[in-house]
Design a protein around this motif. Structure first.
Motif, mmCIF file in Angstrom:
data_model
loop_
_atom_site.group_PDB
_atom_site.id
_atom_site.type_symbol
_atom_site.label_atom_id
_atom_site.label_comp_id
_atom_site.label_asym_id
_atom_site.label_seq_id
_atom_site.Cartn_x
_atom_site.Cartn_y
_atom_site.Cartn_z
ATOM 1 N N ILE A 111 110.408 5.686 17.314
ATOM 2 C CA ILE A 111 109.468 6.627 17.302
ATOM 3 C C ILE A 111 109.714 8.185 16.009
ATOM 4 N N TYR A 112 108.954 8.562 15.650
ATOM 5 C CA TYR A 112 109.420 9.157 14.060
ATOM 6 C C TYR A 112 108.283 10.615 14.503
ATOM 7 N N PRO A 113 108.757 10.626 15.416
ATOM 8 C CA PRO A 113 107.895 12.342 15.695
ATOM 9 C C PRO A 113 108.022 13.416 14.993
ATOM 10 N N GLY A 114 107.204 13.821 15.214
ATOM 11 C CA GLY A 114 107.054 15.501 14.069
ATOM 12 C C GLY A 114 105.432 16.317 13.445
ATOM 13 N N SER A 115 105.593 17.454 13.007
ATOM 14 C CA SER A 115 103.941 17.595 12.671
ATOM 15 C C SER A 115 103.409 16.824 11.793
ATOM 16 N N PHE A 116 104.120 16.611 10.852
ATOM 17 C CA PHE A 116 103.064 16.366 9.417
ATOM 18 C C PHE A 116 102.371 16.796 9.293
ATOM 19 N N ASP A 117 102.149 17.993 8.879
ATOM 20 C CA ASP A 117 101.002 18.881 8.371
ATOM 21 C C ASP A 117 100.896 19.294 6.999
ATOM 22 N N ASN B 133 106.193 13.539 0.651
ATOM 23 C CA ASN B 133 106.698 12.380 0.458
ATOM 24 C C ASN B 133 108.869 12.002 0.968
ATOM 25 N N GLY B 134 108.731 13.369 1.168
ATOM 26 C CA GLY B 134 109.929 12.822 1.703
ATOM 27 C C GLY B 134 110.362 12.710 3.462
ATOM 28 N N HIS B 135 109.069 12.707 4.120
ATOM 29 C CA HIS B 135 108.998 11.636 5.235
ATOM 30 C C HIS B 135 108.635 10.174 4.848
ATOM 31 N N LEU B 136 107.715 9.704 3.812
ATOM 32 C CA LEU B 136 107.687 8.637 3.807
ATOM 33 C C LEU B 136 108.736 7.665 3.413
ATOM 34 N N GLU C 72 100.692 25.595 19.767
ATOM 35 C CA GLU C 72 101.706 26.828 19.941
ATOM 36 C C GLU C 72 101.749 26.475 18.191
ATOM 37 N N LYS C 73 101.442 25.571 17.710
ATOM 38 C CA LYS C 73 101.516 25.768 15.673
ATOM 39 C C LYS C 73 99.836 25.947 15.613
ATOM 40 N N LYS C 74 99.709 26.754 14.391
ATOM 41 C CA LYS C 74 98.143 26.741 13.873
ATOM 42 C C LYS C 74 98.338 26.063 12.566
ATOM 43 N N VAL D 49 113.415 8.701 15.758
ATOM 44 C CA VAL D 49 114.289 9.090 14.379
ATOM 45 C C VAL D 49 114.141 10.759 13.746
ATOM 46 N N ARG D 50 115.080 10.756 13.445
ATOM 47 C CA ARG D 50 114.750 12.671 13.086
ATOM 48 C C ARG D 50 115.370 12.222 11.411
ATOM 49 N N GLY D 51 114.926 13.267 10.680
ATOM 50 C CA GLY D 51 115.147 13.492 9.079
ATOM 51 C C GLY D 51 116.220 14.971 9.136
ATOM 52 N N ILE D 52 117.046 14.538 8.361
ATOM 53 C CA ILE D 52 118.505 16.372 8.355
ATOM 54 C C ILE D 52 118.157 16.009 6.612
ATOM 55 N N ARG D 53 118.577 17.665 5.740
ATOM 56 C CA ARG D 53 118.132 18.128 4.368
ATOM 57 C C ARG D 53 118.890 18.950 4.734
ATOM 58 N N ALA D 54 119.118 20.135 5.491
ATOM 59 C CA ALA D 54 120.033 20.307 4.654
ATOM 60 C C ALA D 54 121.248 21.653 7.148
ATOM 61 N N MET E 218 119.564 11.655 6.560
ATOM 62 C CA MET E 218 119.798 11.895 5.544
ATOM 63 C C MET E 218 118.985 12.117 4.583
ATOM 64 N N SER E 219 117.892 13.265 3.908
ATOM 65 C CA SER E 219 116.684 13.060 3.553
ATOM 66 C C SER E 219 117.288 12.232 2.064
ATOM 67 N N ALA E 220 116.516 12.050 1.125
ATOM 68 C CA ALA E 220 116.761 11.378 -0.047
ATOM 69 C C ALA E 220 117.096 13.379 -0.808
ATOM 70 N N ALA F 157 116.073 13.732 -3.321
ATOM 71 C CA ALA F 157 114.915 14.327 -4.831
ATOM 72 C C ALA F 157 114.264 14.673 -4.244
ATOM 73 N N TYR F 158 113.859 14.936 -2.313
ATOM 74 C CA TYR F 158 113.256 15.623 -1.219
ATOM 75 C C TYR F 158 113.706 16.451 -0.397
ATOM 76 N N SER F 159 114.815 16.838 -0.569
ATOM 77 C CA SER F 159 116.146 17.395 0.342
ATOM 78 C C SER F 159 115.378 18.422 0.839
ATOM 79 N N TYR F 160 114.597 19.392 -0.679
ATOM 80 C CA TYR F 160 113.932 20.874 0.111
ATOM 81 C C TYR F 160 112.777 21.068 0.291
ATOM 82 N N VAL F 161 111.975 19.171 -0.058
ATOM 83 C CA VAL F 161 110.818 19.019 0.785
ATOM 84 C C VAL F 161 110.299 19.373 1.811
ATOM 85 N N SER F 162 109.839 20.707 2.390
ATOM 86 C CA SER F 162 109.237 20.636 3.190
ATOM 87 C C SER F 162 106.955 20.849 3.608
HETATM 88 N N1 LIG Z 1 111.645 16.478 2.778
HETATM 89 C C1 LIG Z 1 111.709 15.504 4.291
HETATM 90 N N2 LIG Z 1 114.068 14.972 4.468
HETATM 91 C C2 LIG Z 1 113.814 14.507 4.855
HETATM 92 N N3 LIG Z 1 113.081 14.426 6.211
HETATM 93 C C3 LIG Z 1 112.508 15.404 6.889
HETATM 94 C C4 LIG Z 1 112.025 16.606 5.227
HETATM 95 N N4 LIG Z 1 110.736 16.609 5.409
HETATM 96 C C5 LIG Z 1 110.528 16.603 7.316
HETATM 97 N N5 LIG Z 1 111.335 16.010 7.542
HETATM 98 C C6 LIG Z 1 111.782 15.743 8.803
HETATM 99 O O1 LIG Z 1 110.633 14.703 9.179
HETATM 100 C C7 LIG Z 1 110.741 15.537 10.504
HETATM 101 C C8 LIG Z 1 109.306 15.784 10.838
HETATM 102 O O2 LIG Z 1 109.095 17.200 10.880
HETATM 103 P P1 LIG Z 1 107.978 17.668 10.513
HETATM 104 O O3 LIG Z 1 106.645 16.624 9.650
HETATM 105 O O4 LIG Z 1 108.748 19.601 9.737
HETATM 106 O O5 LIG Z 1 107.500 17.941 12.202
HETATM 107 P P2 LIG Z 1 108.547 19.151 13.099
HETATM 108 O O6 LIG Z 1 106.927 19.967 13.289
HETATM 109 O O7 LIG Z 1 109.051 17.997 14.494
HETATM 110 O O8 LIG Z 1 109.143 19.653 12.029
HETATM 111 C C9 LIG Z 1 112.266 16.078 11.034
HETATM 112 O O9 LIG Z 1 113.143 15.353 11.812
HETATM 113 C C10 LIG Z 1 112.352 16.721 10.056
HETATM 114 O O10 LIG Z 1 113.826 17.537 9.719
#
Ligand SMILES: Nc1ncnc2c1ncn2[C@@H]1O[C@H](COP(=O)(O)OP(=O)(O)O)[C@@H](O)[C@H]1O
Ligand SMILES: [Mg+2]
Length: 167
Positions: free
Chosen positions: A5-11, A15-18, A40-42, A90-95, A122-124, A126-131
């Motif tokens: 499962i890859y959970p998140g807000s995805f809002d 391309n970092g998520h993808l 709780e999030k808007k 699964v979770r992504g780590i950027r920093a 670990m984030s790619a 190219a996308y390590s600063y993308v949120s």
């Molecule tokens: N650019 C990125 N590269 C790698 N992982 C990312 C990137 N952006 C977000 N993530 C990871 O994707 C997951 C979902 O992120 P996000 O949509 O912000 O939801 P959350 O509200 O759980 O942080 C988290 O594990 C986050 O660290």
């Protein structure tokens, strides 16, 4: 069959998520991308909109033999993971800034459900600063986010925010 499962807000999805999903496809047979319902999030996009954007965006990436689906859930992630018979989260780590929070969550989740492992990718570079937050902020202020999100996400932000995208 290995299911993650890859959970998140995805809002919205970036391309970092993808990139994370694409690489994850080499590790798992099935990935459920799960939009978290968090009252709780808007958010900019509704849960339904975020799911539909994700489905569209997933059409643009290479998933090989891995089955990728989109869902949403509320409440405890570990409860959802058990319901879904997932092997891993699964979770992504950027920093380092992501690390502390993610470690805390992973340890709590392990305590709640030791059979479900948390896998960090670990984030790619190219996308390590993308949120999603920064993408929305820059877009709203009139800056270009080209290359950081799929074009269809730009189009959806333009519909939502009522302006045409920048080059
Ligand atoms: N650019 C990125 N590269 C790698 N992982 C990312 C990137 N952006 C977000 N993530 C990871 O994707 C997951 C979902 O992120 P996000 O949509 O912000 O939801 P959350 O509200 O759980 O942080 C988290 O594990 C986050 O660290
Ligand atoms: Mg986040």
């Amino acid at each position: 069959m290995r299911r993650a499962i890859y959970p998140g807000s995805f809002d919205p999805v970036t391309n970092g998520h993808l990139d994370i999903i694409g690489r994850c496809c080499h590790l798992f047979d099935e990935i459920v991308v799960a939009v978290v319902v968090n009252p709780e999030k808007k958010p900019l996009f509704t849960v339904e909109e975020r799911q539909s954007i994700l489905r569209d965006a997933l059409g643009g990436i290479e998933t090989g033999t891995c089955r990728v689906s989109v869902d949403s859930f509320g409440g405890l992630l570990m409860k959802y993971a058990v319901e879904q018979k997932a092997d891993a989260i699964v979770r992504g780590i950027r920093a380092i800034s992501d690390y502390e929070y993610e470690l805390q969550m992973a340890l709590m989740n392990r305590r709640l459900e030791p059979r479900v492992e948390t896998v960090f990718m670990m984030s790619a570079e190219a996308y390590s600063y993308v949120s999603s937050r920064l993408v929305k902020e820059v877009y709203q202020l009139g800056g270009s986010v080209r290359g950081l999100v799929p074009e269809l996400v730009e189009a959806r932000m333009s519909e939502k925010l009522g302006r045409t995208s920048h080059q």
